[in-house]
Enzyme design. Structure first.
Site, PDB file in Angstrom:
ATOM      1  N   GLY A  15       0.840  -1.203   0.259  1.00  0.00           N
ATOM      2  CA  GLY A  15       0.218   0.096  -0.105  1.00  0.00           C
ATOM      3  C   GLY A  15       0.827   1.179  -0.155  1.00  0.00           C
ATOM      4  O   GLY A  15       1.816   1.360  -0.112  1.00  0.00           O
ATOM      5  N   ASP A 170       0.208   9.163  15.898  1.00  0.00           N
ATOM      6  CA  ASP A 170      -0.208   8.631  15.316  1.00  0.00           C
ATOM      7  C   ASP A 170      -1.454   7.202  15.277  1.00  0.00           C
ATOM      8  O   ASP A 170      -1.216   6.346  14.763  1.00  0.00           O
ATOM      9  CB  ASP A 170       0.355   8.707  13.524  1.00  0.00           C
TER      10      ASP A 170
END
Ligand code: ATP
Ligand code: MG
Ligand code: MG
Length: 330
Positions: A15, A170
């Site tokens: 990805g 994150d």
């Protein structure tokens, strides 16, 4: 002479994110699989690059059962290696079904473009699935013991990260991975702030990918719900408690399955904007609700630390065959 091409064989694309591509590779020397992240750096001579390398060096010192292992990082300069989808397979391999198409051919575009491009490569442990993918494939409520087990592993990883003076920044189900044995591995952290600075300051043409740290594959809103208020408000000083806030949202998601993205969005919006929890859920999970409120406290100092959670807020560890069986089939 590319270390990447000498030492690694590409298997498929895993990805792409805000700052580059991740490819599943086999190391030719040890025969093992790794995830390699390749990040485009427009200008190789920026001081920020040294900071990025130092940051990766820090990450590579983290060694914990529940943290994605970072092995090494290096820069490579390519001539004519213009950044684009023609060199790396595009966003294809989701849900770990690899469908990588293009081999790396840096020189194929070199005729028109003799510019030098610098890439940062980061070699890390390969993790076949994310917690997000598990949520999506398993829409029900996890077994209670399984839920506590997964949460404990996340908290253990986070406690280690914080003990090394690192803030993740994150923490979302996209960045919480499972390894091949279905153990939790926290990954994809630390670099975000540096990369964001680099891209914002020096590359106006990076729009496709510069949307930044907050993008995930469900779009910008994906990260919004996990972000601590003090980050949104731009406090000059943040500390590791920003991760405890995000952890709270992940905790909620572990205990509250969503049937549709729409439902998730509605419930999360109420939580984020009004501090409202679904009353039926609170009635069913009162202890979880009170822990959640502490984790999501608006004042960072009111949130418990990861170590405090481990010592005071989790039910006793449970390891037995039955639990392992469930985890294997997840
Ligand atoms: P952002 O750049 O905003 O953090 P992102 O997290 O989606 O976005 P990357 O971190 O570049 O982007 O990751 C790209 C893809 O590679 C994601 O789908 C991610 O799940 C996958 N990935 C990242 N690290 C690993 C890993 N260690 N093992 C397996 N897949 C990984
Ligand atoms: Mg990520
Ligand atoms: Mg990322």
């Amino acid at each position: 002479n590319s270390r990447y091409r000498n030492d690694f064989e590409e298997i498929c694309s895993l990805g792409r994110g805000g700052f580059g591509h991740v490819v599943l590779c086999k190391n030719k020397l040890d025969g093992r699989q790794y995830a390699l992240k390749k990040i485009f750096l427009k200008d190789k001579n920026l001081p920020i690059n040294d900071k990025i390398l130092r940051e990766v060096a820090t990450l590579s010192r983290l060694q914990h059962q529940h943290v994605v292992r970072y092995y090494q990082a290096w820069f490579e300069t390519e001539v004519g290696g213009c950044y684009g989808d023609n060199t790396w397979g595009s966003r294809t391999a989701e849900n770990s079904s690899c469908s990588y198409t293009g081999a790396i051919s840096t020189n194929s575009v070199g005729l028109e473009n003799k510019q030098e491009s610098t890439f940062l490569y980061i070699q890390m442990e390969y993790c076949p699935r994310t917690l997000r993918q598990v949520f999506e494939s398993f829409c029900g409520l996890f077994d209670k013991e399984v839920t506590w087990h997964l949460f404990r592993q996340i908290v253990e990883g986070l406690a280690h990260i914080h003990s090394q003076g690192i803030i993740h920044r994150d923490l979302t189900p996209n960045n919480i991975f499972f390894d091949a044995r279905n153990d939790i591995k926290i990954g994809d952290f630390g670099l975000a702030k540096f990369l964001k600075l680099e891209q914002l300051d020096h590359d106006q043409n990076f729009t496709v990918d510069a949307t930044g740290v907050s993008m995930d594959r469900t779009g910008q809103v994906g990260t919004y719900f996990y972000t601590a208020p003090e980050i949104e408000q731009g406090w000059p000083q943040i500390n590791e408690k920003v991760d405890m806030y995000s952890l709270g949202v992940v905790f909620f998601e572990l205990w509250h399955p969503f049937l549709t993205a729409m439902e998730r969005y509605a419930v999360f919006s109420d939580l984020k904007q009004k501090g409202l929890l679904p009353p039926a859920w609170v009635a069913e999970f009162p202890e979880q609700a009170s822990l959640l409120r502490r984790l999501m406290a608006s004042s960072p100092s009111d949130r418990p630390s990861a170590t405090e959670l481990l010592h005071h807020a989790l039910p006793p560890r449970m390891e037995d065959e039955w639990l392992n069986d469930i985890l294997r089939t997840m």
